[in-house]
Design an enzyme around this catalytic site. Structure first.
Site, short mmCIF file in Angstrom:
data_model
loop_
_atom_site.label_atom_id
_atom_site.label_comp_id
_atom_site.label_asym_id
_atom_site.label_seq_id
_atom_site.Cartn_x
_atom_site.Cartn_y
_atom_site.Cartn_z
N ASP A 40 -0.41 5.34 8.70
CA ASP A 40 -0.35 4.16 7.83
C ASP A 40 -0.15 4.62 6.37
O ASP A 40 -0.42 5.76 6.02
CB ASP A 40 -1.63 3.35 7.98
N SER B 211 0.81 -1.22 0.00
CA SER B 211 0.00 0.00 0.00
C SER B 211 0.85 1.27 0.00
O SER B 211 0.31 2.35 -0.23
CB SER B 211 -0.92 0.02 1.22
ZN LIG Z 1 -2.55 -4.95 2.80
#
Ligand SMILES: [Zn+2]
Ligand SMILES: *[C@@H]1O[C@H](CO)[C@@H](O)[C@H](O)[C@H]1NC(C)=O
Ligand SMILES: *[C@@H]1O[C@H](CO)[C@@H](O)[C@H](O)[C@H]1NC(C)=O
Ligand SMILES: *[C@@H]1O[C@H](CO)[C@@H](O)[C@H](O)[C@H]1NC(C)=O
Ligand SMILES: *[C@@H]1O[C@H](CO)[C@@H](O)[C@H](O)[C@H]1NC(C)=O
Ligand SMILES: *[C@@H]1O[C@H](CO)[C@@H](O)[C@H](O)[C@H]1NC(C)=O
Ligand SMILES: *[C@@H]1O[C@H](CO)[C@@H](O)[C@H](O)[C@H]1NC(C)=O
Length: 667
Positions: free
Chosen positions: A283, A224
Site C-alpha cells: 500500500d 496517500s
Molecule cells: Zn485514504
C-alpha cells in the site's frame, strides 16, 4: 508577426480556461512545454533525480496547435544564480538522450466527458537520467520550443547538511490522522475529573508540535501515495504517483524519478531501514519508501522494487528492507497479485530473509537476519476487532500462506514495531537505522465512517509510540533517536456531541431520532472511561484504551464529506462498516446501505454519487517530534519540509559527487 502574437494571446486565454481544474492535460504543465521537475521545486544537495522535457501538440480540442505536430527540435538549458546557461548534457556531463514520441488523450471538462470527446495530444520528449545538483543556490531551467516559446522552472537547492545529528529516525505515520481525531481518541481513553485529564496520550507529552500542509503538486486534496512521497523525498507529486514526477507517457515506470530517504541513507551512511504497516505492505504509505511509479496500483512490481530496487534504469537501490512487516500476502503468494507470478516469500528468502507468517514466528525470528513478516491477505484486521470483537476476524478468508481459512495469531502495530526495532538495532552499524511505522486503518476506517474502529487504531498507534520510547530507553538508544509522529493527510472528522443510543433506537422517524443527540451542556461526559455498570470489562482493555467501547451514551461524530448513509452512533459489534451500497451489482450509483446502522437516521451524501466512501480533506496535519533536532519541527510548513528536516538531522546533503563513492569519509 502580428498574427502569431494574436494566436498566442488567444492560446494563453484558452489555456487558463481549461487547465488546473477537474481534469488536467498534465497538472504540472499549464503551457505546451513541460519541465519535470517543474517550477518551484526544492532539492537536497546531491539528491539524485531524472529530468524530463515534454513538448505537447494538441491535435484537437480548445488548445489545438501546430496541426498536432510536436516540436522535436526543442532545446533546454540550465544556469545557476544567473550565470551563463549551459545545455543539460554539458552541465551534467552526460550524453544527449534520444527523442521519444507518444500520444495521449484527456477530457477538458465534464461536458467533454459526457459527450465522450477526448482531446488528443501528440508529444515529443527527452529524459536525462540520474543527475544531481550539489551546490546550494537557485537554478533556472529554460525549455525553448515552437521557435520562440519558453517554459522556465526555478529550482532551489537547499543549504548543505552533511553532519549527522541523529543516529536513528523512527517516523510514525497515522494515515489520515488529524488533530480532531487525536482529541476524540483522548476523550475515549483518558478520564477527566471536573474537566481535568487524569492521564494523557503519549502524543500529548511530546515536547514539540508543528503543522504540515499536505497539498499535492497539482491538486489541493492529496492521496496517500504522493503525500508519502513528499514526506520521504522532499518532492511533491500527483495523486497516485510515488518517487516520480508524473509524466504523460503510457509507461507507468519511465517517469522522472527522485531519490528517497532510504535510498539516500543506504547510499550515504549504509544505514539499516524498515517499514511496518497495518495495511498490505504494498500500500502507498509503506511502499513509497522505495517505489518509483506514477501508478500506486502496480502492487506486485512495487514489491519487486522494494526488494531489488529499480532494475530497468540505473538507480541507487535502498538494498532491500532489513525489517518489513504488514499484511498483503497477495503480492507474495505466487499468482496474479505478485510480480510476474513469482513466489515473493521465496524471493525474499533467497536474499537471506527470515519469513514469518504469524505473531509467534515474528517474535521468534532472529534479530541478526533481514526479516519479512506477512500476517494475512489484504489489511490487518483493526485493533478493535483483534482485541475486543475477535469473532469478526474469524469471518475472513485471509491466511498469509494461501490455505483457505482465517489468519490467526496476528501481531498488532506494537508487536511489529518493537520487533522491527530489535532487528534494526541489531543490524545497524554506525550508520544507525530508519524505521517507518504506519497505523493505516485510521484512514481506512474513516473512509467507511467507522469512527470507533478508526479511533481504536489511533489509540493503538499512541500505545505503540509509548512502548517504542520505553524500548529505546532500555536499548540505550533514546537520546540518539529522532521520533517523529505525523500524518499524510486528514479527513474532515469531528465530534459535536453525544448520543443516547437507547433513546434513538426507540424512536420511529428520522427527525425524532436526531433528538437523541446531546449538544453543548447535554453532551455530558465521556462514558468510555468507566467500566460498564455490570462490571463486564471485556468491552475494554484500559490503560491507554477505553474501559468500555459500548456505553449507552456515545460520541456523535461525522465527516465533512460522505456518501448517503445512516447514522446511529456507537460501535458496530459485527465488524467494519459498509455505509453505502450500489442499487444493483453493476451500478456505480451509491445509496444508503439498507443493513447498516438499522436504528439510525438517513444522512444524505455530499459527494458525487459514484463515491462509496468518505474522502480525504484539506486540513493541515500535526507533526510531533522528540529527540535530536526536535526544535526544527515547530511551526507551520509544507509536507516536503518534513523530509528536509529529517535529512538535515541525518546529514544527507552531499557537497560533491565524489563523496558518493568516498565511503571512508562517511563511515
Ligand atoms: Zn485514504
Ligand atoms: C479528437 O479526435 C479524436 C479522434 O482522433 C476524437 O475521438 C475526439 O472526439 C476528438 N476530440 C475533440 C474534442 O474534438
Ligand atoms: C558521479 O560521478 C561519476 C563518475 O565519477 C559518474 O559516473 C556519475 O554519473 C556521477 N553521478 C551523478 C549523480 O552525478
Ligand atoms: C520496469 O520495471 C517495472 C518493475 O519495476 C516493470 O513493471 C516495468 O514493466 C519495467 N519496464 C520495462 C520497460 O521493462
Ligand atoms: C505460525 O507459522 C508457522 C510457520 O510459519 C507454523 O508452523 C505455525 O503453526 C504457525 N502458528 C500458528 C499459531 O498459527
Ligand atoms: C460481557 O461482554 C461480552 C462481550 O465481549 C459478552 O459476550 C458477554 O455476554 C458480556 N457479559 C455480561 C454478563 O454482560
Ligand atoms: C436522500 O437519501 C434518501 C435515502 O437514500 C433518498 O431517497 C433521497 O433521494 C436522497 N436525496 C437526495 C437529494 O439525494
Amino acid at each position: 508577426m502580428l498574427s502569431s502574437l494574436y494566436v498566442s494571446a488567444v492560446l494563453a486565454a484558452s489555456l487558463s480556461a481549461v487547465t488546473a481544474q477537474t481534469f488536467q492535460r498534465l497538472g504540472t504543465c499549464p503551457t505546451l512545454g513541460c519541465v519535470l521537475p517543474p517550477d518551484q521545486q526544492d532539492f537536497l544537495p546531491g539528491q539524485q533525480f531524472d529530468i524530463r522535457f515534454e513538448v505537447h501538440a494538441p491535435k484537437n480540442g480548445s488548445e489545438a496547435f501546430n496541426g498536432g505536430v510536436p516540436d522535436d527540435k526543442f532545446t533546454a538549458t540550465i544556469s545557476k544564480d544567473g550565470r551563463s546557461p549551459k545545455t543539460i548534457s554539458s552541465f551534467f556531463k552526460i550524453s544527449e538522450p534520444a527523442i521519444e514520441k507518444w500520444t495521449f488523450s484527456w477530457f477538458e471538462d465534464l461536458f467533454a466527458k459526457d459527450a465522450k470527446t477526448p482531446s488528443v495530444v501528440n508529444v515529443a520528449s527527452k529524459v536525462y537520467r540520474r543527475v544531481a545538483l550539489y551546490e546550494p543556490g537557485t537554478y533556472t531551467v529554460t525549455l525553448k520550443y515552437y521557435s520562440g516559446k519558453t517554459t522556465t522552472a526555478t529550482w532551489a537547492v537547499r543549504p548543505l547538511a552533511t553532519k549527522k545529528k541523529a543516529k536513528n529516525v523512527i517516523f510514525f505515520i497515522g494515515d489520515g490522522m488529524t488533530t480532531n481525531m487525536i482529541t476524540a481518541a483522548r476523550l475515549l481513553a483518558h478520564k477527566t475529573v471536573n474537566g481535568k485529564y487524569q492521564s494523557l496520550l503519549q502524543l500529548d507529552k511530546f515536547p514539540v508540535l508543528g503543522h504540515q500542509m499536505t497539498h499535492s503538486i497539482d491538486s489541493f486534496i492529496t492521496d496517500s501515495a504522493n503525500s508519502a512521497s513528499a514526506l520521504y523525498s522532499g518532492h511533491k507529486s500527483t495523486v497516485n504517483a510515488m518517487g516520480v514526477y508524473a509524466d504523460s507517457s503510457p509507461d507507468a515506470f519511465d517517469d522522472p524519478k527522485v531519490e528517497t530517504i532510504v535510498e539516500l541513507l543506504k547510499r550515504i551512511w549504509g544505514s539499516a531501514w524498515g517499514a511496518v504497516s497495518t495495511a498490505f505492505i504494498a500500500d502507498a504509505t509503506p511502499i513509497a519508501l522505495t517505489a518509483h511509479t506514477r501508478l500506486r496500483s502496480q502492487y506486485g512490481a512495487l514489491i519487486e522494487q522494494a526488494l531489488n530496487g529499480v532494475t530497468n534504469y540505473s538507480w541507487p537501490s535502498a538494498g532491500g528492507p532489513d525489517a518489513y512487516f504488514g499484511g498483503g500476502a497477495e503480492q507474495f503468494l505466487p499468482g496474479p497479485g505478485s510480480y510476474k507470478g513469482k513466489d515473493y516469500y521465496a524471493e525474499f528468502a533467497k536474499h537471506g530473509y527470515s519469513v514469518s507468517l504469524n505473531k509467534t514466528g515474528l517474535l521468534a525470528a532472529p534479530n541478526n537476519k533481514k526479516a519479512l513478516g506477512i500476517f494475512c491477505k489484504s489489511n490487518l484486521p483493526v485493533w478493535l476487532d483483534r482485541n475486543i470483537f475477535p469473532e469478526n476476524t474469524k469471518k475472513l478468508n485471509n491466511t498469509p500462506s494461501g490455505a483457505s481459512g482465517t489468519a490467526t495469531d496476528l501481531p498488532g502495530l506494537k508487536d511489529m514495531t518493537l520487533k522491527a526495532i530489535d532487528v534494526l538495532h541489531t543490524r545497524a552499524g554506525k550508520g544507525g537505522f530508519f524505521l517507518m511505522a504506519e497505523a493505516a486503518s485510521i484512514d481506512k476506517q474513516m473512509h467507511v465512517l467507522d469512527y470507533e474502529r478508526a479511533l481504536g487504531d489511533l489509540l493503538e498507534l499512541d500505545d505503540t509510540v509509548q512502548a517504542t520510547i520505553a524500548k529505546l530507553k532500555a536499548l540505550g538508544e533514546l537520546e540518539e533517536t529522532l521520533i517523529v509522529v505525523s500524518a499524510d493527510h486528514g479527513h474532515g472528522f469531528d465530534v459535536f456531541g453525544s448520543s443516547d443510543t437507547k433513546y434513538m433506537a426507540a424512536q420511529d422517524d428520522d427527525r425524532a431520532k436526531r433528538d437523541a443527540i446531546g449538544v453543548y451542556l447535554n453532551s455530558g461526559l465521556s462514558q468510555y472511561t468507566s467500566p460498564p455498570p455490570s462490571g463486564n470489562v471485556s468491552y475494554g482493555t484500559g490503560p491507554n484504551f477505553p474501559l468500555n467501547w459500548d456505553p449507552r451514551y456515545v460520541i456523535a461524530a461525522g465527516l465533512g464529506a460522505n456518501p448517503d448513509h445512516r447514522e446511529q452512533y456507537g460501535v458496530d459489534k459485527s465488524g467494519p462498516r459498509v455505509p453505502a451500497e450500489p442499487v444493483t451489482d453493476d451500478d456505480e450509483d451509491y445509496y444508503v446501505n439498507p443493513t447498516d446502522r438499522p436504528h439510525g437516521f438517513v444522512v444524505n451524501g455530499t459527494l458525487p454519487t459514484d463515491q462509496a466512501q468518505g474522502v480525504h480533506s484539506l486540513t493541515d496535519v500535526p507533526v510531533y517530534a522528540m529527540g535530536p533536532c526536535q526544535d526544527s519541527f515547530g511551526g507551520t510548513y509544507s509536507n516536503i519540509d518534513v523530509f528536509y528536516k529529517m535529512a538535515e538531522c541525518l546529514g544527507l546533503g552531499q557537497p560533491t559527487n565524489k563523496t558518493i563513492t568516498d565511503k571512508g569519509r562517511r563511515h
